[in-house]
Motif scaffolding. Structure first.
Motif, PDB file in Angstrom:
ATOM      1  N   HIS A 228       0.848  -1.193   0.000  1.00 50.37           N
ATOM      2  CA  HIS A 228       0.000   0.000   0.000  1.00 50.37           C
ATOM      3  C   HIS A 228       0.884   1.244   0.000  1.00 50.37           C
ATOM      4  N   CYS A 229       0.734   2.041  -1.050  1.00 50.45           N
ATOM      5  CA  CYS A 229       1.551   3.249  -1.179  1.00 50.45           C
ATOM      6  C   CYS A 229       0.629   4.463  -1.128  1.00 50.45           C
ATOM      7  N   GLU A 230       1.050   5.464  -0.407  1.00 56.20           N
ATOM      8  CA  GLU A 230       0.228   6.677  -0.285  1.00 56.20           C
ATOM      9  C   GLU A 230       0.009   7.348  -1.628  1.00 56.20           C
ATOM     10  N   HIS A 231       1.005   7.193  -2.505  1.00 54.92           N
ATOM     11  CA  HIS A 231       0.937   7.898  -3.787  1.00 54.92           C
ATOM     12  C   HIS A 231       0.350   7.047  -4.902  1.00 54.92           C
ATOM     13  N   CYS A 232       0.692   5.751  -4.880  1.00 56.21           N
ATOM     14  CA  CYS A 232       0.293   4.904  -6.014  1.00 56.21           C
ATOM     15  C   CYS A 232      -0.892   3.989  -5.696  1.00 56.21           C
ATOM     16  N   GLY A 233      -1.327   3.985  -4.442  1.00 59.77           N
ATOM     17  CA  GLY A 233      -2.437   3.097  -4.091  1.00 59.77           C
ATOM     18  C   GLY A 233      -1.933   1.692  -3.820  1.00 59.77           C
ATOM     19  N   THR A 272       9.379  -0.310   0.650  1.00 62.08           N
ATOM     20  CA  THR A 272       9.292   0.812  -0.284  1.00 62.08           C
ATOM     21  C   THR A 272       8.386   0.433  -1.435  1.00 62.08           C
ATOM     22  N   CYS A 273       7.790   1.426  -2.019  1.00 61.42           N
ATOM     23  CA  CYS A 273       6.851   1.181  -3.112  1.00 61.42           C
ATOM     24  C   CYS A 273       7.618   0.751  -4.356  1.00 61.42           C
ATOM     25  N   PRO A 274       7.230  -0.362  -4.960  1.00 63.79           N
ATOM     26  CA  PRO A 274       7.931  -0.831  -6.162  1.00 63.79           C
ATOM     27  C   PRO A 274       7.784   0.155  -7.321  1.00 63.79           C
ATOM     28  N   GLU A 275       6.799   1.043  -7.261  1.00 65.07           N
ATOM     29  CA  GLU A 275       6.596   1.953  -8.390  1.00 65.07           C
ATOM     30  C   GLU A 275       7.307   3.284  -8.218  1.00 65.07           C
ATOM     31  N   CYS A 276       7.094   3.926  -7.041  1.00 66.62           N
ATOM     32  CA  CYS A 276       7.696   5.252  -6.879  1.00 66.62           C
ATOM     33  C   CYS A 276       8.892   5.245  -5.933  1.00 66.62           C
ATOM     34  N   GLY A 277       9.130   4.130  -5.234  1.00 63.48           N
ATOM     35  CA  GLY A 277      10.299   4.034  -4.375  1.00 63.48           C
ATOM     36  C   GLY A 277      10.154   4.730  -3.036  1.00 63.48           C
TER      37      GLY A 277
HETATM   38 ZN   LIG Z   1       4.225   4.484  -4.817  1.00 62.06          ZN
END
Ligand SMILES: [Zn+2]
Length: 596
Positions: A228-233, A272-277
């Motif tokens: 779960h990422c705050e930015h990417c969902g 860490t988010c796999p998309e935005c890090g």
């Molecule tokens: Zn993210």
């Protein structure tokens, strides 16, 4: 359908899935350019729809009220809004109010009154129903109460009758235009499509099966690979990082807060988010136990493989599972999910079969004193005691002998004695004859082949209790032959030991080495049989004189009629006085000589 599974389990599964066809049908409103959509599981009864009922909350409810009814309708809508859904559905006495407007039944083209009633809920279906009083109890009561016509469209024998209650059985379609004479069950399946063709409705498929929650708030379970990422969902864990493993922990008790125990393990949760890090958190719910039990058997054939679920070669060689044994209590859970998983894995190309278990066998339960064994009833049989007294081979064999494995059986303490005695007799037979160098007679060869044949076929049909009785039967035959012939040949004795090995492994292993063999009895292959050698070469037939049996003769099974009669007359020479007037031979059975 193609599965070799008990019919009962197949039916339970199809009922559980509950696939049914229905239709959405639009009813035009008389006089205004609007229509009301209803959903029905019984579009076959459409000709019998003599009124409609809308939920008081339906968008059109108030608008449909004609001026004379306006006040009463608004009052009804207001009163309904004050009541809970539960109360509304539980009411025995249905209430309702006529709006004064009519809809057009799309097949009869007749106007039918539109009512409001609070037993229809706005959030169920479309909030509007078509009512077929002749074939629905609730509609029947409503129609009777408010004097609405009842039109029968299904009847038992194709004739209309005076209905005292709704007729809910299948039957023959009547009063239904072009559907007249159709079987109602057939109509049920075909009408949705007919309506769709005529542009009156739309065929729909419905399932009773509901979505089921997949997440659990506990430690033990496969972690769900979601971040779960705050930015990417919600972001899936990249495939190369799979499988996601549970963290090693000292404590995995529930948190007591309803949150998953994983939530407290910060070094695992924070990632860490796999998309935005940027910093993100792992999903802390885990999968339910059936997530894994639905496909575990695939891993059994290739459990060291860390590249794929199962290799194509191994899957090809061992899968699907030939025979799956389990209790019927798994019918609609494990056994159904496993099928879903397998079909999914086939669709994505992981396996090339779409059913996990070719044959399913539901074993029965063993009870005692007419009841299921349970600690609280105190009727549990302790295997320890029995093993101490009889040995585990006896217990194992008796468990197989107690009854057909697919049925519930009654445990009988005395039964194990018989099995124990059999094992002893067999043991003695081998010990007494192992050192006699007896040459195999035709009788011994025949017995050996028949023995292998009977045990093999009974075993293959899973008739385990008759396998055990077969052993007892053949043991007696071997004892007879040994007595008669002064022993029995080694090959027959060894064959018997090999056949028995899966059932009484300890005794068999002991006897195998007593026969002078090194190594395990299980290194042998299963014995084979020769049908030719099972045949009786000589048969015994009765000889009668004037219909009375006077003796028997042994003849070659393939002997000609003349040869048999000749032998019979020779054997009966001293009893044949007078003139022979007729000689009858019923092949393989009897010779009758008629004398005068
Ligand atoms: Zn993210």
């Amino acid at each position: 359908e193609k599965l070799d599974w008990p019919e009962k389990v197949k039916k339970m599964q199809s009922d559980w899935i509950g696939k049914s066809y229905g239709a959405e049908v639009d009813f035009a409103i008389d006089g205004i350019d609007k229509s009301i959509r209803v959903y029905t599981t019984r579009p076959d009864t459409l000709y019998g729809a003599t009124f409609m009922v809308l939920a008081p909350e339906h968008d059109l409810a108030a608008k449909l009220a004609i001026p004379e009814q306006k006040e009463a309708v608004e009052d009804y809508i207001y009163k309904s809004s004050m009541r809970s859904s539960v109360d509304r559905l539980q009411d025995k006495e249905k209430t309702g109010i006529f709006t004064g407007s009519y809809a057009i039944n799309p097949v009869t083209k007749k106007p039918i009154p539109i009512w409001l009633s609070d037993y229809v809920l706005a959030d169920y279906g479309t909030g509007a129903i078509m009512c077929v009083p002749a074939h629905d109890d609730r509609d029947f009561d409503f129609a009777k109460k408010f004097g609405i016509p009842i039109v029968q469209v299904i009847s038992k024998d194709g004739k209309e009758e005076e209905l005292k209650e709704a007729y809910s059985q299948p039957g023959i379609m009547i009063n239904s235009g072009e559907w007249n004479g159709m079987d109602s069950e057939k109509a049920k399946n075909e009408v949705p499509e007919l309506l769709e063709k005529q542009g009156i409705g739309k065929k729909t498929v419905n399932y009773k099966l509901r979505d089921w929650v997949f997440s659990r708030q506990r430690y033990w379970g496969e972690p769900i690979p979601i971040i779960h990422c705050e930015h990417c969902g919600t972001v899936p864990v990249p495939e190369e990082e799979l499988p996601l493993l549970l963290p090693e922990v000292e404590k995995y008790e529930p948190t007591g807060t309803g949150e998953s125990p994983l939530a407290n393990i910060h070094e695992w949760v924070n990632t860490t988010c796999p998309e935005c890090g940027k910093p993100a958190k792992r999903e802390t719910n885990t999968m339910p136990q059936w997530a894994g039990s639905s496909w575990y058997f695939l891993r059994y054939v290739d459990n060291k493989n860390d590249k794929e679920l199962v290799s194509k070669e191994k899957a090809e060689k061992y899968l699907p599972v030939d025979m799956y044994i389990g209790g019927v209590e798994h019918a609609v859970l494990h056994l159904l999910y496993s099928r879903f998983y397998t079909k999914f894995l086939k669709d994505i190309g992981v396996v090339d079969f779409d059913e996990p278990f070719v044959k399913l066998f539901n074993q029965g339960m063993i009870g005692k004193d007419g009841a299921k064994m349970s600690k609280s009833k105190g009727n549990v049989v302790s295997p320890d005691e029995l093993i101490k007294d009889y040995g585990c081979d006896s217990l194992r064999l008796y468990e197989l002998f107690v009854g057909p494995p697919e049925l519930d059986s009654e445990w009988d303490d005395r039964g194990i004695d018989g099995v124990y005695r059999f094992i002893n007799r067999f043991y003695n037979l081998i010990m007494d004859n192992k050192n006699k160098t007896v040459k195999a007679t035709e009788e011994m060869v025949k017995l050996r082949n028949r023995f292998v044949y009977d045990i093999t076929t009974r075993l293959e049909s899973f008739s385990l209790n008759t396998v055990v009785s077969g052993f007892m039967e053949y043991n007696n035959k071997m004892l007879d032959i040994a007595k008669k012939s002064g022993g029995i040949d080694c090959k027959t004795l060894e064959t018997a030991i090999i056949l028995l090995a899966p059932f009484v492994p300890h005794v068999s292993q002991e006897l195998w080495s007593q026969m002078g063999h090194e190594g395990s009895v299980f290194n042998n292959t299963w014995p084979s049989y020769d049908k030719e050698k099972m045949k009786d070469s000589e048969i015994e037939i009765a000889v009668q004189i004037n219909g009375k049996t006077k003796g028997t003769i042994m003849i070659d099974a393939n002997a000609s009629k003349d040869a048999v009669l000749e032998t019979a007359k020779e054997a009966m020479a001293d009893k044949l006085t007078g003139t022979i007037i007729k000689e009858i031979y019923v092949p393989g059975k009897i010779v009758n000589i008629v004398v005068k």
